[in-house]
Design an enzyme around this catalytic site. Sequence first.
Site, short mmCIF file in Angstrom:
data_model
loop_
_atom_site.label_atom_id
_atom_site.label_comp_id
_atom_site.label_asym_id
_atom_site.label_seq_id
_atom_site.Cartn_x
_atom_site.Cartn_y
_atom_site.Cartn_z
N CYS B 148 55.75 52.19 51.87
CA CYS B 148 55.30 53.53 50.88
C CYS B 148 54.23 54.15 51.70
CB CYS B 148 54.76 52.83 49.66
SG CYS B 148 53.34 51.73 49.82
N HIS B 241 50.33 58.14 47.05
CA HIS B 241 49.56 57.85 48.29
C HIS B 241 49.16 59.05 49.00
CE1 HIS B 241 50.27 53.63 47.78
NE2 HIS B 241 50.88 53.45 48.79
#
Lengths: 348, 348, 348, 348
Positions: B148, B241
């Site tokens: 990710c 993120h």
Amino acid sequence: MPQIEVGILGATGAVGQRFIELLTAHPWFNVTWLGASERSAGKAFRDATAWRLPAALPDDVARLVVEQAAPGNAPKVVFSGLDSSVAGDIEKAFADAGHLVISNAKNYRMDETVPLMIPEINAEHLTLLDRQQAAHGWKGRIVTNPNCSVIALTLALAPLRQFGLKSVMVTTLQAISGAGYPGVASWDILGNIIPYIGGGEEEKVETETKKILGCLSGNRVEPHPIVISAQTTRVGVQNGHTGSISVGFEHAPDAGAILDAWRTFKGRPQELDLPSAPPNPIVYLTEQNRPQPALDANRDNGMTVTIGRLRPCPVLDFKFIALGHNTIRGAAGVAILNAELMHREGLL
Amino acid sequence: MPQIEVGILGATGAVGQRFIELLTAHPWFNVTWLGASERSAGKAFRDATAWRLPAALPDDVARLVVEQAAPGNAPKVVFSGLDSSVAGDIEKAFADAGHLVISNAKNYRMDETVPLMIPEINAEHLTLLDRQQAAHGWKGRIVTNPNCSVIALTLALAPLRQFGLKSVMVTTLQAISGAGYPGVASWDILGNIIPYIGGGEEEKVETETKKILGCLSGNRVEPHPIVISAQTTRVGVQNGHTGSISVGFEHAPDAGAILDAWRTFKGRPQELDLPSAPPNPIVYLTEQNRPQPALDANRDNGMTVTIGRLRPCPVLDFKFIALGHNTIRGAAGVAILNAELMHREGLL
Amino acid sequence: MPQIEVGILGATGAVGQRFIELLTAHPWFNVTWLGASERSAGKAFRDATAWRLPAALPDDVARLVVEQAAPGNAPKVVFSGLDSSVAGDIEKAFADAGHLVISNAKNYRMDETVPLMIPEINAEHLTLLDRQQAAHGWKGRIVTNPNCSVIALTLALAPLRQFGLKSVMVTTLQAISGAGYPGVASWDILGNIIPYIGGGEEEKVETETKKILGCLSGNRVEPHPIVISAQTTRVGVQNGHTGSISVGFEHAPDAGAILDAWRTFKGRPQELDLPSAPPNPIVYLTEQNRPQPALDANRDNGMTVTIGRLRPCPVLDFKFIALGHNTIRGAAGVAILNAELMHREGLL
Amino acid sequence: MPQIEVGILGATGAVGQRFIELLTAHPWFNVTWLGASERSAGKAFRDATAWRLPAALPDDVARLVVEQAAPGNAPKVVFSGLDSSVAGDIEKAFADAGHLVISNAKNYRMDETVPLMIPEINAEHLTLLDRQQAAHGWKGRIVTNPNCSVIALTLALAPLRQFGLKSVMVTTLQAISGAGYPGVASWDILGNIIPYIGGGEEEKVETETKKILGCLSGNRVEPHPIVISAQTTRVGVQNGHTGSISVGFEHAPDAGAILDAWRTFKGRPQELDLPSAPPNPIVYLTEQNRPQPALDANRDNGMTVTIGRLRPCPVLDFKFIALGHNTIRGAAGVAILNAELMHREGLL
């Protein structure tokens, strides 16, 4: 034991309150005067503002009547936690009137006759003061400390100058207290990141660091030639600015030499055993997940910069994490350390 | 309208739940099988785990009886949200038994016969599958997506390959959902930053990015020669993120060319108008304080990477901020896009 | 100055670490023994667990080798921060073997021969110990303190017994540290509230409070007849449990009488000037938006309960807010205060 | 399909932005006019304020030029998200000029000719409008909705009126978005609780609830005789006000009867199938740790109140937890539902 009366400009603000907290029970300095905006003037400090720090507001300061931020009957030495929107004129007025202003504001930091001090790094920059009064026509003087985002980076770099600092990249993760009060709206930062800090934060990192690390050369500071790139972000942390840092050298040392340089680093405040000086300005933490603001920012009353995770950087030479308490080591604490140094150097 | 039965391995976990959410009402795929650990097997999904997403758990999935994570009667196509501690053996067992495993786990990502896919970037890497069965002796196949923390960076870099990517530095500020459930203890992250993510996170950024950006050469992927340095940190954000990125080029373009490259970037998913494909994989935000996870991570159902703050970098050439939803674009969503691509390419 | 050797059961846990912190430099007690699970036994404490408090782990404790949580060579006095899942058997084994166990665990709190102590309130309950050994056949003894959610409420109520406490309603907003470590997952609590705390939290508030406030009657404690209703919730606060409280009286006093009762309240710890006793167990804050956990939980080293916002309640008689530090006043700190009291009462 | 032009007063504020979001693609209402302060007037909405919601700002609204908040050329129907410091005069001016003001501001809520509406509960209170124009000399009308802290409580109580509501105690845990923007400073709320909300929040709960639940009696609303005690607190949650509630009855039912009353509760919006009406205004969640703001506040686009944990209360009769989205069900959403009701009742 000397008792030196001091005043605080911007006493009701975030940095002003931190000045009051740190000067409570100080062995040399005694807060006898508080200056703030017209709105607060004339009120007891207790009534002029809400006290927003966990440590109790000392009663004797609580009872002081706040005055307007103008020279008049202020003591000779004043600490300034003023906002930059007003610090320019007010600090000048105090310097004109013969006061020594130990300022956290940005307005005079880059003036070439004003020392921009982290006293472990560049105590000798105080000699800039020799030509300050003549240059400005002031009866007093102004000494400054850097922006809170600069401190951990610059303290981490200072011991590494011996290896030929060439370039550095830093991404900061900055605490909300760095924006003062009310500062950052909770709407904006709860569970969020803001990848931008206004007021030229990134430029300050790039310019102030070079001045602090610079060499005195014939009564001027020659900025350090290091190339700096900063990205500054705001995170939901109360206190403590973290930097994710990579550095490139002219002559890259091995990791052991860097660790030695940090661990043995001391400056004038440690030599003189100044009251606010931490035993070591830099402490390296060996745990792989440190430093962390919630655990490490308050180390040695917030005056120690902690570093961790030193390892090779595939692009530059080494990377690491550095952390400092933004309103203590990065603001009120370093200003008090400046004042302590000046006192012991006979400059008060 | 084709209805393809699919299963989910690791259905009770953080990524497994996201698979269920995203496949609810999918036009092509129908979740008919859930696999999880022995502890959950035999229970209705509703009773096997607590549903932890805001969107309601669909009733038909809630009623499915969880089975053990073994081939048996699972459908041919299975999505895997398994933890890497068990994914190696289980995914191999499914591949052995003739299933197509579309996996988010790290175990086979760097296998040279396994495509590591962001389908807008490297759809052609699917040809690696041609030699996978022979190399492994599998009747089925495994296709993977990256970690990710890699997605936003790699999508931001892909359109810039034309300018000769030389080096990149990234500091990530990663959401807690990236650590699964229960994942990060609140004790550790409330009002804090953890400047370290275990499991080789930084190495993944450095190796996976090079593979994804690499060129096919005679049925192998030649990793992109870019030099990458990553510092990965955990912050108190639920989803999204963020990367603070600087990049150096062989032939540095001007900022306008970079913006054009991002704005015009599209890939096979857009050409084929796949159900989960966002209209533009990259959206550049012009506000100076964006992207922000709380405001931008969910854009286009979490499948768009947002970028902002492009400006010159004094050390490399340009710096900017990029953001992607870590459990959608960075995990379950990209895996589903991989499956959609394979369906349209006749590879299911 | 007496130096009494003490041990800590459950030393690696959240409460165990707080015991270590609070006993560092204690004038009477010296930590010489640490007990924990098999997994930790045999390791230096430093290596057996991650230290999770901001205050530095003292070196002498860091070097202690952790032993298994069994009597053997433990000192006579042991503090227990054990989890209730194991505290029952282990504490019994220590009591059997002649140790004095000063416990924070819930297992023996409601045993009718075990004192459940907040020493400012019910120091006289120590006389329950007279029949404890006979009743249980132990050579040693067990003394307990209440659940962390009980402390602020019970300290607030104790001075009001004179007015005839009839009923009380409390909604708690409890810090995550009350759940130990790793405790509450960040996934569950970031930007959220959990309106439920497992393990019978609400029942503990309702039963423990009545025992603590109860009267000794012929060597038994007669539970206080007050009717209590509790709703306990978890919030994203690190330390400090807040209670929103309404209370009804037999003979409702005026607000002034309540304030006087709180302000003048002192107990045996204050009379004996015990090392951990705060000057006043209860401090009333006059600001309309206090107490707040971030500002007030640490008052007097976390041993003072702060109260604010006293005002009439339309349904019962009065309502107010009370706050206490859950792992200090509500766990390790009150246990140490219990030990100090017993030492001065000649019961160690 | 009718297209009714509507305006928004206070368009740049927190509630104003929520109005815009919820009216995007509304089947009946079309936003054609935005009013705000002088500072914003004359600018395109896009430039007048920062958009602070995750959903994208629709382009057609972004381009609208903001006008001053004065009648002039505003459409007949205006929604008001004005701050109470200015709402009194401005809303009066619009009512004077013949507009229908559907207001979220507190200024006219307790006026005895102004309906204070939660349309599932008291649709019939619209008949107060019959005497409003005569009483005030207005050509237009004002209709209001309650304070955001009132909604979940009042919806939970409404179906229980049949059992004789006698008394209720509520402690609220309120989201920061309830304070508007910039609202609560992050300095004050990060990792903290503020046990006080200014502006008479607790009084509003106590008075508005009684009016909403009250009966029409000869063209007046007779306030419900229930006795209400509220403690309102602020917590670090973005959206969703939670209430910890205890209720006492004249004729206490059993728990099953309460659950039935909630589950079967519907009102005029459901009968008329209004566009913003949720299928059930109240949904009871059976999991023991629900409702939670992060998981449940957005249910049915934020228009459903979720309830959980019904159980006996030792002091009153029953206790439970209720949750509602404060800026949707508690502000802009309920106002739009009011407008939809009035449209279908022929009152626009």
